[in-house]
Design a protein around this motif. Structure first.
Motif, PDB file in Angstrom:
ATOM      1  N   UNK A 138       0.963  -1.279  -0.178  1.00 22.27           N
ATOM      2  CA  UNK A 138      -0.070   0.130  -0.024  1.00 22.27           C
ATOM      3  C   UNK A 138       0.653   0.956  -0.249  1.00 22.27           C
ATOM      4  N   UNK A 182      -7.602 -12.139  13.801  1.00 19.38           N
ATOM      5  CA  UNK A 182      -6.881 -10.792  12.540  1.00 19.38           C
ATOM      6  C   UNK A 182      -7.600  -9.760  13.288  1.00 19.38           C
ATOM      7  N   UNK A 183      -8.930  -9.537  12.591  1.00 25.84           N
ATOM      8  CA  UNK A 183      -9.754  -8.620  11.832  1.00 25.84           C
ATOM      9  C   UNK A 183      -9.094  -8.090  10.640  1.00 25.84           C
ATOM     10  N   UNK A 218      -0.964   1.873   7.821  1.00 21.54           N
ATOM     11  CA  UNK A 218      -2.727   2.664   7.008  1.00 21.54           C
ATOM     12  C   UNK A 218      -3.196   2.046   5.820  1.00 21.54           C
ATOM     13  N   UNK A 219      -3.883   1.508   4.912  1.00 22.68           N
ATOM     14  CA  UNK A 219      -4.605   1.345   3.435  1.00 22.68           C
ATOM     15  C   UNK A 219      -4.906   1.838   3.220  1.00 22.68           C
ATOM     16  N   UNK A 220      -4.730   2.147   1.479  1.00 21.84           N
ATOM     17  CA  UNK A 220      -5.538   3.505   1.185  1.00 21.84           C
ATOM     18  C   UNK A 220      -6.547   2.939   0.456  1.00 21.84           C
ATOM     19  N   UNK A 221      -8.063   3.050  -0.287  1.00 18.06           N
ATOM     20  CA  UNK A 221      -8.711   2.701  -1.287  1.00 18.06           C
ATOM     21  C   UNK A 221      -9.710   3.801  -1.461  1.00 18.06           C
ATOM     22  N   UNK A 228     -16.987  -9.582  -4.155  1.00 19.41           N
ATOM     23  CA  UNK A 228     -15.514  -9.932  -3.884  1.00 19.41           C
ATOM     24  C   UNK A 228     -15.178 -10.272  -5.356  1.00 19.41           C
ATOM     25  N   UNK A 253     -13.329  -6.491  -1.397  1.00 17.58           N
ATOM     26  CA  UNK A 253     -12.375  -6.408   0.424  1.00 17.58           C
ATOM     27  C   UNK A 253     -13.762  -6.788   1.231  1.00 17.58           C
ATOM     28  N   UNK A 254     -13.400  -7.481   2.040  1.00 18.05           N
ATOM     29  CA  UNK A 254     -14.713  -7.675   2.973  1.00 18.05           C
ATOM     30  C   UNK A 254     -13.411  -7.751   4.509  1.00 18.05           C
ATOM     31  N   UNK A 255     -13.859  -6.822   5.740  1.00 21.99           N
ATOM     32  CA  UNK A 255     -13.346  -7.260   6.769  1.00 21.99           C
ATOM     33  C   UNK A 255     -14.472  -7.168   8.090  1.00 21.99           C
ATOM     34  N   UNK A 256     -13.797  -8.610   8.188  1.00 14.42           N
ATOM     35  CA  UNK A 256     -15.385  -8.480   9.429  1.00 14.42           C
ATOM     36  C   UNK A 256     -14.757  -9.094  10.660  1.00 14.42           C
ATOM     37  N   UNK A 260      -8.764  -4.120  15.650  1.00 10.02           N
ATOM     38  CA  UNK A 260      -7.556  -5.858  15.033  1.00 10.02           C
ATOM     39  C   UNK A 260      -7.180  -6.690  16.307  1.00 10.02           C
ATOM     40  N   UNK A 271      -2.579  -3.857  17.199  1.00  6.59           N
ATOM     41  CA  UNK A 271      -2.481  -2.819  16.794  1.00  6.59           C
ATOM     42  C   UNK A 271      -3.804  -2.094  16.319  1.00  6.59           C
ATOM     43  N   UNK A 273      -5.767  -1.117  13.170  1.00  4.44           N
ATOM     44  CA  UNK A 273      -5.977  -0.584  11.676  1.00  4.44           C
ATOM     45  C   UNK A 273      -6.669   0.594  10.489  1.00  4.44           C
ATOM     46  N   UNK A 283      -7.565   2.861   7.990  1.00  3.69           N
ATOM     47  CA  UNK A 283      -8.110   2.788   6.724  1.00  3.69           C
ATOM     48  C   UNK A 283      -8.601   4.425   5.864  1.00  3.69           C
TER      49      UNK A 283
END
Ligand SMILES: Cc1cc2nc3c(=O)[nH]c(=O)nc-3n(C[C@H](O)[C@H](O)[C@H](O)COP(=O)(O)OP(=O)(O)OC[C@H]3O[C@@H](n4cnc5c(N)ncnc54)[C@H](O)[C@@H]3O)c2cc1C
Ligand code: SF4
Ligand code: SF4
Ligand code: SF4
Lengths: 411, 421
Positions: free
Chosen positions: A292, A318-319, B1-4, B265, B270-273, B294, B297, B299, B301
């Motif tokens: 990323x 880990x979610x 950090x993730x970017x979308x 999908x 992406x899907x994060x439950x 999470x 640490x 997460x 977005x």
């Protein structure tokens, strides 16, 4: 023996009041969906918990059939810590009932590894030798068909010591866990090579088990000692530099460090563990973050193959979604099918136990048939015990997702 | 950090639809959710508008007037075209979905009237094909078939209420050995996936049926292959068979979740439950990033666009705290529809319209949250609707999720927002 009620216990119990009895957890539990012996998360967790009184005998025994996979807690829309409540209840059961010798043995990968490694051929023969396995089932309760790993006969840490690490690069601490140490040392080598390829300087501290097998079998006191020993070993390597992180490829073990030890073993207040928890990353989680940021090398060569990917429950815990899928998608020509099954059944040591083997195989049946239907020759999965179970259930070879990255890098 | 390109918060119908449609439109999208949404609880039908306040025969005919009369209602913001378009999209996704042969039936022109678990007739616009045979407009008597093994479904109660509504119906019980005291519709649905088991069940049922009866069964006809299970039963019994929604868990609702999840999908979303949003990073009038809990640490977005699909009071996204203050708990956004200070918040008659019922996140005419210019609000988080008395919850979720995706795609693509409408 530890006291039966602890502060964390109260915290988890507090979450049960959020349960609105919506049954969502029941739709997700892999175990209650295949066996009537386990009534399911809602019943064994928030419902039965109301009747569990500290210092009084347990009123409910079925919770021993909960595999601890954690899918219920992940799915609960109200944030009830179902799996964690169950783990506490299982512990109380063990304290009450006594702990079978079997659980004392199979939950000690370090003992087993140290004993088995020097005599690997003999040990592997023993584990593969039917009459002895039958005897093991009769005397110890370890199922004769349970997927037993093969000792590699060499230890990862040996390789790591002799490996010439690059002199420069960003420092990273590698937690390899017992699976890599004794059974799959080559996975550790691949992790190190991938990290070095991406400019890291990998440190491999002396380390032991994370205590997860003990914890999941309800042996909390032993698990606490073991995980704290590991935290003491890792913490000094990251304490002085806020940018240094710990990375691991054994996803259940990194989850233990991140969350489970603190939540289930009542270790919220240990500063070493808190530091280690904050800094620990699953290998695929880390690589996806690097990607990323544009910092992951993507000089991947095509891999013309088909792979089925299964995200094990402990990875889901880990979610963070399924970072391995994103990474595999970076490899040209690799055809990836995402498996949509909840659990392979093994749940650490659950599926090895004689009374649970059949349940574990029934849990895994859905995944096994999806793997067969996918037409893939190889299954990628982040957890070693799950890989052994998948291979046991499908006959397909199984690898950590990083194996494909390693190959595609041409390392 | 993730970017979308876009981050969707919530994985109920609204969030999954928004996520799938954003991904289909080429956006890099991530859906994060604390847990599973109300798909697994609701009947899996798309109720667009059932009561306004009298029973609605045709949502297509009733919607324009409803929108004019209820300017504060989500449908008024969406417009009739968005509703119709989203139904078409869903039908196509069901057909292309992971359940072979499974389809949705119905049109916006006419509400079907389907029996509930207690035999009340519910108006719904778009329903699983496996339920369509329960429509009160169809001829023939009804045999409601239950089993003592399935708690909370009482065939004779259901049939009795159908008779009261003028449908000739009777209740039947069939024994199903479930090996446990407490079985739900999902456990039984797994058995209906098994062809051999189904054949034996059909044989036991066939001898109890009369010539012109259609058969209503609790919604448990197959978890993996519902079309196969349902059509096989119709064939074996030589008559129409239909599913009646059960108490939770809802098997048809789980199918809907699978269909939407698979659409997301397949389009690369992406899907994060398990990822509860616990922190928000603001940048002036916009949201820059959200943090989810999470393991060790949190997460983060980051995205130029966020879609808030976290539901309302039922999901806990909106709460009335013990100091009688109402909050939107996820992003801390302002609410609309609150009773004025001093006005009652509740009325004594439980089923009357409660003053708190229409509370939702304050939005402008294009679903944009007040006070956060890059947040689109969808589904049960929207203000102005009373889904349970209108029978509109799923319709609002589907249409607003669709519309939000369209608006984000148009804005991200540089087109002025209005041009997309
Ligand atoms: C039991 C039941 C029966 C129903 N029956 C009907 C019916 O017959 N007809 C009808 O039209 N409608 C019905 N509804 C209503 C309908 O299902 C909902 O109105 C509609 O689905 C709303 O969906 P949604 O996606 O907006 O929210 P939800 O489905 O509530 O989803 C909310 C999502 O947001 C997530 N979330 C919440 N907080 C956070 C956070 N802090 N961080 C991250 N994620 C978060 C949740 O985990 C969940 O995934 C029913 C609802 C229920 C509960
Ligand atoms: S999912 Fe959560 S709220 Fe729903 S029944 Fe299970 S524990 Fe209770
Ligand atoms: S932890 Fe897994 S096995 Fe145990 S109740 Fe929850 S979902 Fe079921
Ligand atoms: S859970 Fe991990 S560190 Fe712990 S026993 Fe496994 S391999 Fe070892």
């Amino acid at each position: 023996m530890s006291s039966v009620t602890t502060p964390i216990d109260e915290l988890l119990r507090g979450s049960l009041d959020h349960c609105v009895k919506c049954t969502i957890c029941e739709t997700q539990c892999p175990v209650s969906n295949v066996t009537p012996l386990f009534p399911g998360p809602k019943y064994a967790g928030p419902q039965a918990e109301r009747y569990r009184v500290s210092d009084e005998p347990s009123v409910e025994w079925s919770v021993d059939y909960c595999s601890g996979c954690g899918i219920c807690s992940m799915s609960c829309p109200q944030g009830v810590k179902i799996a964690e409540i169950n783990a506490q209840a299982r512990h109380k059961l063990k304290v009450q009932k006594g702990i079978p010798l079997r659980d004392r043995i199979i939950t000690r990968p370090t003992w087993l590894g140290r004993a088995g490694t020097p005599v690997a051929p003999l040990a592997n023969f023993t584990l593969g030798f039917r009459p002895l396995r039958v005897l093991g089932e009769k005397t110890l309760g370890v199922h004769r068909n349970g997927p037993a790993p093969k000792f590699a006969g060499r230890r990862f840490s040996r390789w790591a010591r002799s490996h010439a690490a690059p002199a420069t690069g960003r420092k990273i601490v590698y937690f390899h866990g017992c699976g890599t140490e004794y059974y799959e040392p080559w996975e550790g080598q691949k992790v190190v090579e991938i990290l070095e390829h991406n400019g890291f300087r990998v440190e491999v501290p002396k380390q032991d088990c994370c205590g997860l097998p003990l914890q999941s079998s309800g042996l909390f006191d032993d698990a606490r000692k073991v995980v704290l020993r590991l935290a003491r070993a890792l913490a000094p390597h990251v304490r002085d530099d806020p940018d240094t992180i710990i990375v691991g490829n054994a996803t259940s073990c990194t989850l233990m460090l991140k969350r489970e030890a603190r939540e289930i073993l009542d270790l919220e207040n240990d500063p070493d563990l808190a530091l280690v928890a904050e800094r620990t990353y699953d290998i695929c989680e880390l690589l996806l973050e690097l990607h990323d940021r544009g910092e992951l090398k993507t000089d991947f060569k095509p891999v013309n193959e088909r792979v089925a990917y299964h995200a094990p429950c402990q990875q889901q815990g880990h979610y963070i979604g399924k970072p391995a899928l994103e990474l595999l998608a970076l490899i040209p020509e690799l055809e990836v099918s995402e498996m949509n099954a909840r659990c392979c059944g093994i749940a650490g040591t659950y599926g090895l136990k004689a009374e649970k083997y059949d349940i574990a195989m029934a849990v895994g049946a859905d995944l096994f048939s999806q793997v067969r239907d996918s037409g893939a020759d190889t299954v990628a999965c982040d957890s070693e015990t799950c890989r052994w179970q998948i291979t046991h259930g499908t006959g397909r070879s199984s690898v950590h997702p990083i194996d494909f990255l390693h190959r595609a890098y041409g390392l | 950090m993730l970017h979308y390109d876009a981050v969707v918060i919530g994985a109920g119908t609204a969030g999954l639809v928004a996520g799938a449609r954003l991904a289909e439109g080429g956006a890099r999208v991530c859906v994060v959710a604390k847990g599973v949404g109300s798909t697994h609880l609701a009947p899996g039908t798309i109720d667009v508008l059932g009561y306004a306040p009298d029973r609605v025969a045709s949502p297509a005919a009733a919607l324009p007037e409803f929108m004019t009369a209820r300017a504060d209602h989500p449908y008024a913001l969406l417009g009739p075209d968005a509703v119709a378009e989203s139904l078409g999209w869903l039908k196509a996704r069901v057909e292309a979905g992971p359940l072979p042969g499974y389809r949705y039936a119905g049109e916006l022109d006419r509400n079907l009237l389907l029996p509930s678990a207690i035999g009340a007739l519910r108006p719904s616009a778009l329903v699983p094909e496996t339920m369509a045979g329960g429509d009160a407009a169809l001829p023939g008597r009804v045999a409601v078939v239950g089993s003592r093994s399935l708690r909370d479904f009482h065939a004779s109660l259901c049939a009795g209420n159908l008779r009261r509504a003028g449908i000739e119906a009777r209740g039947l019980e069939i024994d199903i050995d479930v090996e446990r005291a407490d079985e739900n519709a999902l456990g039984l649905a797994r058995r209906f996936d098994d062809a051999g088991w189904r054949a034996a069940f059909a044989a036991r049922l066939a001898i109890k049926l009369q010539a012109d009866e259609r058969v209503g069964l609790p919604a448990m006809l197959g978890a993996r292959d519902p079309h196969g299970a349902w059509s096989d039963l119709e064939q074996r019994l030589g008559r129409r068979v239909f599913e009646i929604p059960t108490l939770p868990p809802s098997v048809p609702g789980m199918r809907l979740f699978e269909i939407l999840r698979s659409a997301l999908r397949r389009a690369g979303g992406r899907l994060v439950i398990g990822a509860e949003v616990v922190d928000v990073e603001r940048s002036g009038q916009a949201i820059a990033a959200v943090s989810t809990r999470a393991g060790g640490h949190d997460v983060r977005y980051a995205a130029p666009w966020f879609v808030l699909a976290a539901g309302g009071f039922a999901s806990g996204a909106i709460e009335l705290d013990s100091h009688w203050v109402t909050h939107e708990r996820v992003l801390g956004l302002p609410l609309r529809g609150l009773p004025a200070p001093g006005e009652p918040r509740f009325v004594a008659e439980y089923l009357a319209e409660q003053p708190m019922a229409r509370v939702g996140v304050a939005v402008d005419g294009e679903l944009r949250a007040e006070g956060a210019e890059n947040v689109m609000v969808v589904g049960a988080a929207l203000p102005g609707a009373v889904p349970w008395s209108e029978a509109s919850g799923e319709g609002i979720a589907l249409a607003s999720g669709s519309r939000a995706a369209e608006l984000v795609l148009a804005r991200a693509g540089g087109t002025p927002a209005g041009a997309a409408a």
